[in-house]
Design a protein around this motif. Structure first.
Motif, short mmCIF file in Angstrom:
data_model
loop_
_atom_site.label_atom_id
_atom_site.label_comp_id
_atom_site.label_asym_id
_atom_site.label_seq_id
_atom_site.Cartn_x
_atom_site.Cartn_y
_atom_site.Cartn_z
N ARG A 9 -58.22 -15.14 -94.86
CA ARG A 9 -58.70 -13.77 -95.01
C ARG A 9 -59.60 -13.62 -96.21
NH1 ARG A 9 -56.84 -9.83 -92.04
NH2 ARG A 9 -56.99 -8.24 -93.64
N LEU A 10 -59.88 -14.72 -96.89
CA LEU A 10 -60.87 -14.70 -97.96
C LEU A 10 -62.25 -14.37 -97.41
CD1 LEU A 10 -59.80 -17.83 -99.99
CD2 LEU A 10 -59.60 -15.46 -100.69
N ARG A 11 -62.48 -14.64 -96.15
CA ARG A 11 -63.78 -14.38 -95.56
C ARG A 11 -63.87 -12.94 -95.10
NH1 ARG A 11 -66.89 -18.72 -94.66
NH2 ARG A 11 -65.94 -20.77 -94.73
N ALA A 12 -64.58 -12.14 -95.89
CA ALA A 12 -64.84 -10.74 -95.56
C ALA A 12 -63.59 -10.00 -95.12
CB ALA A 12 -65.92 -10.64 -94.47
N ALA A 13 -62.56 -10.11 -95.94
CA ALA A 13 -61.28 -9.53 -95.56
C ALA A 13 -61.37 -8.03 -95.33
CB ALA A 13 -60.23 -9.83 -96.62
N ALA A 14 -61.96 -7.32 -96.28
CA ALA A 14 -62.02 -5.86 -96.13
C ALA A 14 -62.92 -5.46 -94.98
CB ALA A 14 -62.51 -5.23 -97.43
N ALA A 15 -64.00 -6.19 -94.78
CA ALA A 15 -64.90 -5.87 -93.67
C ALA A 15 -64.18 -6.05 -92.36
CB ALA A 15 -66.14 -6.75 -93.73
N THR A 16 -63.39 -7.11 -92.21
CA THR A 16 -62.65 -7.35 -90.99
C THR A 16 -61.73 -6.19 -90.70
OG1 THR A 16 -62.72 -9.73 -91.36
CG2 THR A 16 -61.05 -8.92 -89.84
N VAL A 17 -61.04 -5.71 -91.72
CA VAL A 17 -60.11 -4.61 -91.53
C VAL A 17 -60.84 -3.32 -91.22
CG1 VAL A 17 -58.41 -3.17 -92.67
CG2 VAL A 17 -58.32 -5.64 -92.96
N LEU A 18 -61.81 -3.00 -92.04
CA LEU A 18 -62.44 -1.69 -91.92
C LEU A 18 -63.33 -1.57 -90.69
CD1 LEU A 18 -63.29 -1.10 -95.67
CD2 LEU A 18 -61.52 0.00 -94.32
N LEU A 19 -64.05 -2.62 -90.35
CA LEU A 19 -64.93 -2.54 -89.19
C LEU A 19 -64.15 -2.46 -87.90
CD1 LEU A 19 -67.73 -5.05 -90.23
CD2 LEU A 19 -67.86 -2.56 -90.13
N ALA A 20 -62.89 -2.83 -87.94
CA ALA A 20 -62.06 -2.77 -86.74
C ALA A 20 -61.41 -1.41 -86.56
CB ALA A 20 -60.97 -3.83 -86.79
N LEU A 21 -61.61 -0.50 -87.50
CA LEU A 21 -60.87 0.75 -87.48
C LEU A 21 -61.38 1.68 -86.38
CD1 LEU A 21 -60.53 1.47 -91.30
CD2 LEU A 21 -58.72 0.83 -89.73
N GLY A 22 -62.73 1.58 -85.72
CA GLY A 22 -63.38 2.44 -84.79
C GLY A 22 -63.54 2.81 -83.54
N ASN A 218 -66.16 -11.05 -100.72
CA ASN A 218 -65.24 -10.68 -99.66
C ASN A 218 -64.69 -9.27 -99.82
OD1 ASN A 218 -65.42 -13.33 -98.45
ND2 ASN A 218 -64.23 -14.05 -100.17
N LEU A 219 -63.95 -9.04 -100.87
CA LEU A 219 -63.34 -7.72 -101.03
C LEU A 219 -64.38 -6.64 -101.32
CD1 LEU A 219 -60.91 -5.93 -101.10
CD2 LEU A 219 -60.40 -6.74 -103.40
N SER A 220 -65.23 -6.86 -102.32
CA SER A 220 -66.22 -5.83 -102.69
C SER A 220 -67.22 -5.59 -101.57
CB SER A 220 -66.96 -6.24 -103.96
OG SER A 220 -66.09 -6.26 -105.06
N SER A 221 -67.86 -6.65 -101.11
CA SER A 221 -68.89 -6.51 -100.07
C SER A 221 -68.28 -6.02 -98.77
CB SER A 221 -69.62 -7.83 -99.86
OG SER A 221 -70.32 -8.21 -101.02
N GLY A 222 -67.09 -6.54 -98.46
CA GLY A 222 -66.45 -6.12 -97.23
C GLY A 222 -66.05 -4.66 -97.26
N PHE A 223 -65.53 -4.19 -98.39
CA PHE A 223 -65.14 -2.78 -98.50
C PHE A 223 -66.37 -1.88 -98.37
CE2 PHE A 223 -64.28 1.08 -100.94
CZ PHE A 223 -63.10 1.51 -100.34
N ALA A 224 -67.45 -2.25 -99.03
CA ALA A 224 -68.68 -1.45 -98.96
C ALA A 224 -69.23 -1.41 -97.54
CB ALA A 224 -69.72 -2.01 -99.92
N ALA A 225 -69.26 -2.58 -96.88
CA ALA A 225 -69.79 -2.64 -95.52
C ALA A 225 -68.91 -1.86 -94.55
CB ALA A 225 -69.92 -4.09 -95.07
#
Length: 336
Positions: A9-22, A218-225
Motif C-alpha cells: 500500500r506504499l504505492r499511492a495508498a491514499a489515492a487508491t482509497v479516495l478514488l474508490a469512494l465514488g 504516496n500519502l501526500s500526492s495520493g490524498f491530494a489526487a
C-alpha cells in the motif's frame, strides 16, 4: 493477517482509497526499556534464538489464519495496532472474495533492547515474499510479550520504502529502547498531527520532514489526487486526526536519532457539495467492503475511520537533519 496487499500500500495508498469512494490527537508514549539514551536493565529481554522462534511461529500461524480467512485466530498471534488493522483487512478480503497467498521470511535480523521489565519487545527485520514474489523492501516488525510465559505477538509490520538508518547496538549486540522524547526533533507522540499537517497543507520542503516516497509520493500526492477527484464528483472530503494510539516503540539509531513505530486514527467525512446531493463508495473498494456492501453504496453522508501506522526516522534536534517517514500503511476500520 499481515499480507502483501498491506505491504504494497506504499504505492499511492491514499489515492487508491479516495478514488474508490465514488479531532484531537492524544499524546502517545514511546515504549521501551530505557529513558533517554541507554537502557539500564541487567538482561536482554529476549535471545536471538527465542526471537527467531517467535517470528517462525507467527509466520506459520499467520499463513494458517490467512488461508482460512479466520479472523478469530488473529488475537492469538497479534496485538494492537496490527490486530485491529488485520481484523479490518480480513473483513475486506472476505467481502471481496480475495484469497491470501502464503508469506515466507528470510534473513531475519533481530534487534532486542536490554529490558527485564514487561512488556518486553523486539524488532525483527526480514526479507519477505508472498506467493513467490518478494516485497519491495525489508519488512520491520515489532513483537511484544505481555508477561512471563506469554507468547510474543506481532504489533507492527511495515515495509520500508527507502533507506533506513542503522539501529545502534552495543558490544553485546543489544539495542537501546527509547522512551523519552528529550533531544528529538519531533516528539513521537505528535508525529500523527505533524504528518497530517504535512500532506493536508502541502508542506513539502517547509516543515520538519525530509522528502520520502511513502509520505510525499504516496500519502501526500495520493490524498491530494483523491480529494480533487472527489471534488470533481461533487463530494467534499474533510479529514481530522481522531486519536493517537499509545502503543508506540522506538529504538536508538547509530546517529543518536530513533526509529519509531506509531499509529493513529483519522476520520474522513464525505458530504455532498449540493445540500440535496449524495456521496458514493465505489464498487469493490475497501471502504464499501468494510461497510459490508462490496457492490458500492450511496448515502447523504459517510464517515470513515482509518487506522494509519508509520515507521519514521526522527533525528536529534541538534543534528540539523529532518525526520523521514520510512513506511506507511492505512486501512478503513469502520464505515458508517
Amino acid at each position: 493477517m499481515n499480507h502483501r496487499r498491506r505491504g504494497l500500500r506504499l504505492r499511492a495508498a491514499a489515492a487508491t482509497v479516495l478514488l474508490a469512494l465514488g479531532g484531537t490527537a492524544g499524546c502517545g508514549s514511546v515504549r521501551g526499556g530505557a529513558t533517554g539514551v541507554q537502557a539500564t536493565a541487567p538482561e536482554t529481554g529476549v535471545s536471538r534464538a527465542d526471537a527467531v522462534a517467535a517470528v517462525s511461529r507467527y509466520d506459520d500461524e499467520n499463513n494458517r489464519v490467512n488461508g482460512a480467512l479466520d479472523s478469530a485466530g488473529l488475537p492469538g498471534i497479534e496485538t494492537e495496532p496490527l490486530l485491529s488493522a488485520d481484523v479490518a483487512w480480513m473483513r475486506i478480503s472476505k467481502e471481496l472474495n480475495q484469497s491470501v497467498a502464503p508469506i515466507s521470511d528470510q534473513g531475519i535480523t533481530v534487534h532486542a533492547p536490554a529490558d527485564s521489565a514487561y512488556p518486553r519487545w523486539f524488532l525483527a527485520v526480514s526479507s519477505r515474499a508472498q506467493g513467490g514474489m518478494p516485497f519491495p523492501g525489508p519488512t520491520y516488525r515489532v513483537f511484544v510479550q505481555a508477561g512471563p510465559g506469554a507468547p510474543y505477538l506481532a504489533a507492527y509490520s511495515l515495509t520500508a520504502g527507502g533507506p533506513v538508518p542503522k539501529v545502534a547496538v552495543d558490544a553485546a549486540g543489544t539495542a537501546t529502547a527509547v522512551t523519552s522524547p528529550d533531544g528529538l526533533l519531533i516528539p513521537p507522540g505528535t508525529l500523527g498531527s505533524e504528518i497530517l499537517a504535512h500532506y493536508q497543507q502541502n508542506l513539502v520542503g517547509k516543515d520538519r520532514f525530509a522528502y520520502s516516497a511513502p509520505l510525499d509520493d504516496n500519502l501526500s500526492s495520493g490524498f491530494a489526487a483523491g480529494t480533487k477527484a472527489l471534488s470533481g464528483r461533487g463530494t467534499t472530503l474533510s479529514r481530522a486526526l481522531t486519536r493517537t494510539l499509545p502503543e508506540s516503540y522506538a529504538l536508538r539509531t547509530e546517529d543518536g536519532g530513533v526509529l519509531v513505530f506509531t499509529a493513529d486514527v483519522v476520520t474522513d467525512t464525505l458530504t455532498p457539495v449540493q445540500a440535496d446531493g449524495t456521496v458514493s463508495l465505489g464498487p469493490k473498494s475497501s471502504d464499501a467492503a468494510q461497510l459490508g456492501k462490496p457492490g458500492g453504496a450511496t448515502a447523504s453522508r459517510f464517515t470513515i475511520s482509518r487506522l494509519q501506522t508509520f515507521l519514521t526516522y526522527v533525528p536529534t534536534a541538534a543534528s540539523g537533519s529532518k525526520a523521514q517517514v520510512i513506511g506507511y500503511n492505512e486501512v478503513p476500520t469502520a464505515v458508517s
